[in-house]
Design a protein around this motif. Structure first.
Motif, PDB file in Angstrom:
ATOM      1  N   SER A  11       0.815  -1.228   0.000  1.00 33.60           N
ATOM      2  CA  SER A  11       0.000   0.000   0.000  1.00 33.60           C
ATOM      3  C   SER A  11       0.839   1.264   0.000  1.00 33.60           C
ATOM      4  CB  SER A  11      -0.945  -0.001   1.207  1.00 33.60           C
ATOM      5  OG  SER A  11      -0.208  -0.048   2.404  1.00 33.60           O
ATOM      6  N   ARG A  12       2.066   1.177   0.472  1.00 35.88           N
ATOM      7  CA  ARG A  12       2.873   2.410   0.565  1.00 35.88           C
ATOM      8  C   ARG A  12       4.361   2.067   0.500  1.00 35.88           C
ATOM      9  NH1 ARG A  12       2.240   3.687   7.090  1.00 35.88           N
ATOM     10  NH2 ARG A  12       4.276   2.797   7.611  1.00 35.88           N
ATOM     11  N   GLY A  13       5.174   3.123   0.502  1.00 37.07           N
ATOM     12  CA  GLY A  13       6.629   2.961   0.603  1.00 37.07           C
ATOM     13  C   GLY A  13       7.229   2.105  -0.504  1.00 37.07           C
ATOM     14  N   ILE A  14       8.159   1.251  -0.108  1.00 39.00           N
ATOM     15  CA  ILE A  14       8.914   0.446  -1.071  1.00 39.00           C
ATOM     16  C   ILE A  14       7.986  -0.523  -1.811  1.00 39.00           C
ATOM     17  CG2 ILE A  14      10.718  -1.324  -1.248  1.00 39.00           C
ATOM     18  CD1 ILE A  14      12.125   0.097   1.156  1.00 39.00           C
ATOM     19  N   GLY A  15       7.053  -1.134  -1.081  1.00 37.40           N
ATOM     20  CA  GLY A  15       6.141  -2.102  -1.705  1.00 37.40           C
ATOM     21  C   GLY A  15       5.308  -1.464  -2.804  1.00 37.40           C
ATOM     22  N   GLY A  60      -4.790  -7.923   5.338  1.00 36.34           N
ATOM     23  CA  GLY A  60      -4.643  -8.786   6.514  1.00 36.34           C
ATOM     24  C   GLY A  60      -3.214  -8.768   7.009  1.00 36.34           C
ATOM     25  N   ASP A  61      -2.973  -9.601   8.006  1.00 29.72           N
ATOM     26  CA  ASP A  61      -1.682  -9.619   8.694  1.00 29.72           C
ATOM     27  C   ASP A  61      -0.790 -10.726   8.116  1.00 29.72           C
ATOM     28  OD1 ASP A  61       0.371  -9.675  10.518  1.00 29.72           O
ATOM     29  OD2 ASP A  61      -0.924  -9.715  12.293  1.00 29.72           O
ATOM     30  N   VAL A  62       0.403 -10.374   7.629  1.00 30.18           N
ATOM     31  CA  VAL A  62       1.299 -11.416   7.098  1.00 30.18           C
ATOM     32  C   VAL A  62       1.728 -12.408   8.176  1.00 30.18           C
ATOM     33  CG1 VAL A  62       2.318 -10.224   5.103  1.00 30.18           C
ATOM     34  CG2 VAL A  62       3.355  -9.947   7.356  1.00 30.18           C
ATOM     35  N   ALA A  63       1.608 -11.992   9.431  1.00 29.43           N
ATOM     36  CA  ALA A  63       1.995 -12.878  10.537  1.00 29.43           C
ATOM     37  C   ALA A  63       0.887 -13.883  10.875  1.00 29.43           C
ATOM     38  CB  ALA A  63       2.330 -12.044  11.764  1.00 29.43           C
ATOM     39  N   ASN A  83       8.698 -10.463  -0.735  1.00 27.39           N
ATOM     40  CA  ASN A  83       8.443 -10.351   0.708  1.00 27.39           C
ATOM     41  C   ASN A  83       8.958  -8.996   1.171  1.00 27.39           C
ATOM     42  OD1 ASN A  83       7.280 -12.954   1.503  1.00 27.39           O
ATOM     43  ND2 ASN A  83       9.215 -13.790   0.738  1.00 27.39           N
ATOM     44  N   ASN A  84       8.026  -8.039   1.199  1.00 34.37           N
ATOM     45  CA  ASN A  84       8.401  -6.657   1.516  1.00 34.37           C
ATOM     46  C   ASN A  84       7.854  -6.177   2.861  1.00 34.37           C
ATOM     47  OD1 ASN A  84       8.994  -3.662   0.816  1.00 34.37           O
ATOM     48  ND2 ASN A  84       6.764  -3.722   1.111  1.00 34.37           N
ATOM     49  N   ALA A  85       6.691  -6.675   3.281  1.00 33.40           N
ATOM     50  CA  ALA A  85       6.065  -6.164   4.517  1.00 33.40           C
ATOM     51  C   ALA A  85       7.045  -6.287   5.681  1.00 33.40           C
ATOM     52  CB  ALA A  85       4.789  -6.945   4.819  1.00 33.40           C
ATOM     53  N   ALA A 148      16.299  -6.080  17.681  1.00 32.09           N
ATOM     54  CA  ALA A 148      15.299  -7.041  17.182  1.00 32.09           C
ATOM     55  C   ALA A 148      15.155  -6.922  15.673  1.00 32.09           C
ATOM     56  CB  ALA A 148      13.954  -6.802  17.865  1.00 32.09           C
ATOM     57  N   TYR A 149      15.092  -5.682  15.180  1.00 31.75           N
ATOM     58  CA  TYR A 149      14.966  -5.462  13.730  1.00 31.75           C
ATOM     59  C   TYR A 149      16.172  -6.068  13.007  1.00 31.75           C
ATOM     60  CZ  TYR A 149      14.430  -2.978   9.283  1.00 31.75           C
ATOM     61  OH  TYR A 149      14.287  -2.667   7.947  1.00 31.75           O
ATOM     62  N   SER A 150      17.373  -5.800  13.522  1.00 29.78           N
ATOM     63  CA  SER A 150      18.588  -6.351  12.907  1.00 29.78           C
ATOM     64  C   SER A 150      18.530  -7.882  12.913  1.00 29.78           C
ATOM     65  CB  SER A 150      19.830  -5.894  13.675  1.00 29.78           C
ATOM     66  OG  SER A 150      19.903  -4.493  13.735  1.00 29.78           O
ATOM     67  N   THR A 152      15.861  -9.780  12.812  1.00 34.44           N
ATOM     68  CA  THR A 152      14.921 -10.301  11.801  1.00 34.44           C
ATOM     69  C   THR A 152      15.539 -10.221  10.408  1.00 34.44           C
ATOM     70  OG1 THR A 152      13.776  -8.165  11.430  1.00 34.44           O
ATOM     71  CG2 THR A 152      12.883  -9.624  13.139  1.00 34.44           C
ATOM     72  N   LYS A 153      16.264  -9.155  10.130  1.00 25.24           N
ATOM     73  CA  LYS A 153      16.824  -9.011   8.779  1.00 25.24           C
ATOM     74  C   LYS A 153      18.045  -9.926   8.600  1.00 25.24           C
ATOM     75  CE  LYS A 153      13.715  -6.102   7.350  1.00 25.24           C
ATOM     76  NZ  LYS A 153      12.684  -6.527   6.391  1.00 25.24           N
ATOM     77  N   GLY A 154      18.806 -10.154   9.689  1.00 28.40           N
ATOM     78  CA  GLY A 154      19.880 -11.143   9.622  1.00 28.40           C
ATOM     79  C   GLY A 154      19.300 -12.521   9.377  1.00 28.40           C
ATOM     80  N   CYS A 179      18.616  -3.083   1.957  1.00 30.14           N
ATOM     81  CA  CYS A 179      18.474  -1.634   1.771  1.00 30.14           C
ATOM     82  C   CYS A 179      19.198  -0.864   2.867  1.00 30.14           C
ATOM     83  CB  CYS A 179      16.999  -1.241   1.817  1.00 30.14           C
ATOM     84  SG  CYS A 179      15.992  -2.028   0.559  1.00 30.14           S
ATOM     85  N   GLY A 180      19.675   0.310   2.493  1.00 30.07           N
ATOM     86  CA  GLY A 180      20.136   1.283   3.470  1.00 30.07           C
ATOM     87  C   GLY A 180      18.941   2.102   3.922  1.00 30.07           C
ATOM     88  N   VAL A 181      19.150   3.397   4.135  1.00 27.11           N
ATOM     89  CA  VAL A 181      18.039   4.233   4.611  1.00 27.11           C
ATOM     90  C   VAL A 181      17.252   4.728   3.394  1.00 27.11           C
ATOM     91  CG1 VAL A 181      17.386   6.108   6.131  1.00 27.11           C
ATOM     92  CG2 VAL A 181      19.584   4.963   6.463  1.00 27.11           C
ATOM     93  N   ILE A 182      16.018   4.286   3.306  1.00 31.11           N
ATOM     94  CA  ILE A 182      15.161   4.620   2.158  1.00 31.11           C
ATOM     95  C   ILE A 182      14.079   5.590   2.640  1.00 31.11           C
ATOM     96  CG2 ILE A 182      13.750   3.666   0.291  1.00 31.11           C
ATOM     97  CD1 ILE A 182      16.666   2.568   0.305  1.00 31.11           C
ATOM     98  N   ASP A 183      13.755   6.538   1.793  1.00 30.86           N
ATOM     99  CA  ASP A 183      12.846   7.629   2.174  1.00 30.86           C
ATOM    100  C   ASP A 183      11.382   7.152   2.186  1.00 30.86           C
ATOM    101  OD1 ASP A 183      11.865  10.048   2.835  1.00 30.86           O
ATOM    102  OD2 ASP A 183      12.295  11.013   0.908  1.00 30.86           O
ATOM    103  N   THR A 184      10.966   6.560   3.306  1.00 33.80           N
ATOM    104  CA  THR A 184       9.577   6.107   3.453  1.00 33.80           C
ATOM    105  C   THR A 184       9.081   6.464   4.864  1.00 33.80           C
ATOM    106  OG1 THR A 184      10.054   3.963   4.451  1.00 33.80           O
ATOM    107  CG2 THR A 184      10.113   4.061   2.044  1.00 33.80           C
ATOM    108  N   ASP A 185       7.797   6.167   5.086  1.00 29.12           N
ATOM    109  CA  ASP A 185       7.199   6.441   6.403  1.00 29.12           C
ATOM    110  C   ASP A 185       7.887   5.679   7.528  1.00 29.12           C
ATOM    111  OD1 ASP A 185       5.427   8.119   5.255  1.00 29.12           O
ATOM    112  OD2 ASP A 185       3.766   6.685   5.175  1.00 29.12           O
ATOM    113  N   MET A 186       8.591   4.593   7.186  1.00 28.65           N
ATOM    114  CA  MET A 186       9.271   3.819   8.232  1.00 28.65           C
ATOM    115  C   MET A 186      10.250   4.691   9.016  1.00 28.65           C
ATOM    116  SD  MET A 186      11.231   0.166   8.000  1.00 28.65           S
ATOM    117  CE  MET A 186       9.793  -0.856   8.183  1.00 28.65           C
ATOM    118  N   ASN A 187      10.775   5.724   8.354  1.00 29.00           N
ATOM    119  CA  ASN A 187      11.755   6.585   9.011  1.00 29.00           C
ATOM    120  C   ASN A 187      11.156   7.884   9.544  1.00 29.00           C
ATOM    121  OD1 ASN A 187      14.016   4.832   8.602  1.00 29.00           O
ATOM    122  ND2 ASN A 187      13.872   5.358   6.432  1.00 29.00           N
ATOM    123  N   SER A 188       9.809   7.968   9.572  1.00 31.80           N
ATOM    124  CA  SER A 188       9.183   9.211  10.044  1.00 31.80           C
ATOM    125  C   SER A 188       9.352   9.384  11.556  1.00 31.80           C
ATOM    126  CB  SER A 188       7.703   9.243   9.664  1.00 31.80           C
ATOM    127  OG  SER A 188       7.061   8.122  10.220  1.00 31.80           O
TER     128      SER A 188
END
Ligand code: NAD
Length: 239
Positions: A11-15, A60-63, A83-85, A148-150, A152-154, A179-188
């Motif tokens: 719906s938004r950002g990279i996806g 819905g929830d990917v989880a 797999n972007n979410a 925790a984020y690191s 999950t991505k590792g 990705c490095g720092v990408i200009d999306t709402d994730m970094n708001s």
């Protein structure tokens, strides 16, 4: 028959940028979002009209493995899975609750497992397919305040490499984009000063654009099958 792709978190950002890029290539799309079905339906309508493709939307929830299984019960064939979410969590590890830990692990890792598990039989039946995971540079080097984020991505990076080995004999290609720092709402969540410090650390001197990540996705979607199990850096020279 045209090629098809499923994108989580579209719906938004990279996806969203990936959806626009794949639609531009004439791919039929299955677009998933968590909450904002109006925004996703508006995107689907626009892409359908502009590129004469078909777009199916799901909210819905990917989880939630039952939700993912329901989505895939509507799909007969699939060429590309993105797999972007994902979510981030910023804070000291010692302050993190069980709920926060489980939420990020389930969203960023279990969601990828559920989608891959459901997509693989479709790809096996055509003896071809592409799985592209949207990872982070922090998955390789780790970030303070984002343990925790690191993690999950590792995990996503190891998942990518292991699954690539498992599926290579079946001609299914699995790669990730770190990705490095990408200009999306994730970094708001960062204020102006924090953002300016962040940018100062990026050799290229700016944030990445979602459209640049989408461009790499397009390239991976058509790269030779011999290129599999790779974690492609996309970070402006940060790492
Ligand atoms: P975003 O917050 O704009 O988008 C995240 C998307 O994931 C949204 O569409 C959201 O609805 C969806 N999502 C979140 N939780 C979900 C759930 N439980 N079920 C279904 N969908 C869910 O952020 P973005 O920057 O576009 O992030 C996309 C991906 O890129 C994420 O996996 C993120 O970790 C990764 N990434 C982003 C950056 C960055 O700096 N923006 C850097 C590295 C990696």
């Amino acid at each position: 028959m045209g090629k098809s792709a499923l994108i989580t978190g579209a719906s938004r950002g990279i996806g969203r940028a990936i959806a626009e890029a794949l639609a531009g290539e004439g791919m039929d799309l299955y677009l998933l979002c968590h909450n904002n079905i109006e925004m996703l339906d508006e995107l689907a309508c626009r892409l359908t009209e502009r590129y004469s493709i078909s777009c199916h939307t799901f909210c819905g929830d990917v989880a939630d493995s039952e939700f993912i299984d329901m989505v895939f019960s509507n799909i007969d064939s699939l060429d590309v899975l993105i797999n972007n979410a994902g979510i981030s969590h910023i804070g000291l590890l010692q302050d993190m609750t069980n709920e926060e830990w489980n939420k990020i692990i389930n969203t960023n890792l279990s969601g990828v497992f559920y989608c891959c598990r459901a997509a693989i039989p479709l790809m096996l039946s055509s003896h071809s397919g592409r799985i592209i995971n949207i990872s982070s540079m922090w998955g390789s080097v780790g970030a303070s305040m984002e343990v925790a984020y690191s993690t999950t991505k590792g995990g996503m990076n190891s998942f990518t490499k292991a699954l690539a080995k498992e599926l290579a004999p079946s001609n299914i290609v699995v790669n990730a984009i770190a990705c490095g720092v990408i200009d999306t709402d994730m970094n708001s969540c960062f204020n102006d000063e924090e953002m300016s410090d962040l940018i100062n650390d990026i050799p290229i001197g700016r944030l990445g654009k979602p459209s640049e990540v989408a461009q790499v996705v397009l390239e991976l979607a058509s790269a030779p099958e011999y290129m599999t199990g790779q974690i492609i850096g996309m970070d402006g020279g940060y790492i």
